[in-house]
Design an enzyme around this catalytic site. Sequence first.
Site, short mmCIF file in Angstrom:
data_model
loop_
_atom_site.label_atom_id
_atom_site.label_comp_id
_atom_site.label_asym_id
_atom_site.label_seq_id
_atom_site.Cartn_x
_atom_site.Cartn_y
_atom_site.Cartn_z
N CYS A 38 0.82 -1.22 0.00
CA CYS A 38 0.00 0.00 0.00
C CYS A 38 0.86 1.27 0.00
O CYS A 38 0.38 2.33 -0.38
CB CYS A 38 -0.98 0.00 1.16
SG CYS A 38 -0.22 -0.39 2.70
N ARG A 53 4.07 1.42 -1.49
CA ARG A 53 4.99 1.50 -2.64
C ARG A 53 4.68 0.42 -3.67
O ARG A 53 4.26 -0.69 -3.31
CB ARG A 53 6.45 1.39 -2.20
CG ARG A 53 6.83 0.03 -1.59
CD ARG A 53 8.27 0.01 -1.14
NE ARG A 53 8.50 0.91 -0.03
CZ ARG A 53 9.26 1.99 -0.10
NH1 ARG A 53 9.90 2.28 -1.22
NH2 ARG A 53 9.41 2.77 0.95
N HIS A 99 18.88 2.14 -3.22
CA HIS A 99 17.45 2.30 -2.93
C HIS A 99 16.86 1.00 -2.38
O HIS A 99 16.16 1.01 -1.36
CB HIS A 99 16.72 2.73 -4.20
CG HIS A 99 15.24 2.84 -4.02
ND1 HIS A 99 14.64 3.94 -3.43
CD2 HIS A 99 14.23 1.97 -4.29
CE1 HIS A 99 13.34 3.74 -3.37
NE2 HIS A 99 13.07 2.56 -3.89
N GLN A 116 8.42 -4.51 8.81
CA GLN A 116 7.48 -5.36 8.07
C GLN A 116 7.85 -5.41 6.58
O GLN A 116 7.64 -6.41 5.91
CB GLN A 116 6.08 -4.76 8.23
CG GLN A 116 4.97 -5.73 7.93
CD GLN A 116 3.62 -5.00 7.94
OE1 GLN A 116 3.54 -3.83 8.27
NE2 GLN A 116 2.58 -5.70 7.58
N GLY A 152 -14.73 3.32 30.02
CA GLY A 152 -15.19 4.12 28.87
C GLY A 152 -15.13 3.26 27.62
O GLY A 152 -14.22 2.43 27.48
N ALA A 153 -16.09 3.48 26.75
CA ALA A 153 -16.17 2.63 25.56
C ALA A 153 -15.81 3.40 24.30
O ALA A 153 -16.34 3.15 23.22
CB ALA A 153 -17.56 2.02 25.46
N GLY A 154 -14.88 4.33 24.41
CA GLY A 154 -14.48 5.16 23.26
C GLY A 154 -13.47 4.46 22.36
O GLY A 154 -13.02 3.34 22.64
N MET A 182 -10.28 5.30 21.66
CA MET A 182 -8.94 5.14 22.20
C MET A 182 -8.84 3.92 23.11
O MET A 182 -7.87 3.16 23.05
CB MET A 182 -8.52 6.40 22.99
CG MET A 182 -8.15 7.56 22.14
SD MET A 182 -6.67 7.24 21.17
CE MET A 182 -5.42 7.82 22.28
#
Lengths: 433, 268
Positions: free
Chosen positions: A58, A60, A107, A124, A197-199, A201
């Site tokens: 995704c 290169r 390169h 990766q 909290g269910a946000g 983050m």
Amino acid sequence: MILNAPSQPQVFVLGANHLTASVSLRDRLLLDEKSIQEFAETLLKDGVVKELSILSTCNRSEIYGMAEDPKAARTHIENAWAARRNVSEDEIRTHGYFLSETEAIRHLFRVMGSLDSMVLGEMQILGQVKDSYQLASQNGWTDFYLNHIFQSGFHTGKRIHSETTIHEGAVSISYAAVELARKVLGDLRGRVVGVVGAGEMGELAAQHLHKAGARSFLFFNRSMGPAERMAAAFGGESRLLSELQEHMGQCDIVISATGAPDIVITREHVQGALRHRHGRPLFLVDIAAPRDIDPLVGEIENTFLFTIDDLKNAVSGNLELRRQEAHKAEAIVEEEAARIESWSRALGVVPVLRTLREKYQAITDREIEKWAAGQPPELRTHLESLGRGLLNKFLHAPTTRLKQLGEQGDGSRASYYADLLFALAREEKQHGD
Amino acid sequence: MEIFIALLKGLLPVAYLICLWFYGQLFFSADETKQSRWAKLSVAIAVCMHTALLFSLAAQYHRCPLWTQGEALLFLAWMLAIVHLLSEWSADTRRLGFFTLGPAAFCATVALSFLGKELMLDAQYRSSWFIFHIVASLAAYAAFSLAAVLAALYLTLHRKLKLKTFDLTFRKLPPLDKLDKLSAMWSFLGTLLMLASTVIGVWWVRRDGLHGMSPREIGIFVVLAIFLFTAAARRTLGWRGRRHAIWILAGFAALVLANLAGLHGFHF
């Protein structure tokens, strides 16, 4: 007549990456495995490109190849690529890059060392290059030159991985929380995580902790709906926020990310929870703004509190360290590229070396044939062994010296004198006649 | 034999210094794979040389080389190196070798300057129980030393976490939980060995009719009391982490003081 090396193919790379092309262009250039197969076969069919390997991720899309005329190969590939995908040759030319010889090798090595990645040090890419090379190698698209260059690239990537710390340290906020949790608690497998909290983050942090091995999750929220949804996703339990004090003692890690305007976890809450923990440490992360956890909590014995600012500091520190390590990695790339360059120069004397050996092998064979005629087979074996030994010893010094001169860039001059001294061209001509 | 011993005496501190150099590199540099290989090799050579020196001294004196302070210190250095190897092998603490091998290198260097300079102990001490007593004591000292080093590293990392200092030491140290568990394990092992040593010592003293109570014995009982309390408090009161590390360091400090008080003061 002086022997000339046949025109040696040159390595090149044509592609576009996150630095040169927009996401939409990268998407259009992207090739899946099936397209790569068809595209490679098209490119190799007419012989302009001798060897190739296609890397498409995704971030290169790059084509590494060998060609006697890299410029012709460039036009050929651009046309074929444009015809296959919804892009024009101009777009590839404007938003892409074309490098040849040492620049192309450098390169590739930088890519393999993750120096050209969107996130510096993200290793990766080495696995992705490995996969693309494997595909090329299995299909016979690579040969002597590219095989050697890619193997050297893998060696470079491994060196960078082991000799620098470019890949170390979290570079995202939520992963930094996991790394800090590991620093306090060690192995996270079997640890109990409480998410307040269910946000988004909180969910992201839970994902990272789940990946790190945590399997027991308790989700606390003002209303049960979102907590139940997250509990279903991570295989945990859902609780009302009012039950937090009662259950916090079970948790080894507490991540708080509510949208509450006031403090949700107080010093008294934590002191109460610690009474049930028998001295085991409690790791708390406050990623809410405004803060959910009373800052005084960090002063309690066996309690480790980190806020979003602390996590940001950790990430920026890690990024800075990666940047420092990149200098060491660049030096490794230069060293390995120079090695490949000298290998490539030495290839210029290969035809002379081959002719030299063939000529003296023929002389040896003729002499053995003459002296072994009518003699017992054991004597022939002895003579062959003697001939082989003498040939190797006689040719050792000129072979080594020629290779050295080739590596130093004196290949053509060395070939010229070797030809004169050993009468290689004349011999070849006589044999040719 | 004398030339061989002299050679080993000269080379042993150098071997330990080389070890510390490679372990230091392992902790402070990025290229861990390469440094780890060299560290492993250097410690193997140093421990082999140390073992060879102890055997050579035993062969030369026709007895265990444990009777003088220099010999005991040399044996303690060897135990410290062995304890380091055990920890490295069982808990993967090679990265900490610079700290855990440091006491071994120090003791070995000091011991070599004392070797052969002291008077022999009284004949009353030439008992095989004495050897058991000394070996168990020195093994306990080595275990306590390792526990103390790990406790000190725990406190260092704890401070860095509290102050949010994410530097090289922070990155290289193992997790707090691991340091805590390891220091607890080694201090408990040291306590068991110290108890065994004390029981053997008391039995031997009574059997041979020795009597007396010097500051050293009192000090050792204090050390035992501190470490027994530390282990019990960890188990029953949940005194883990920082508090536990501080108690281990206090116990180790008491151990050093007890040894500075001199040898046993028995009379016959």
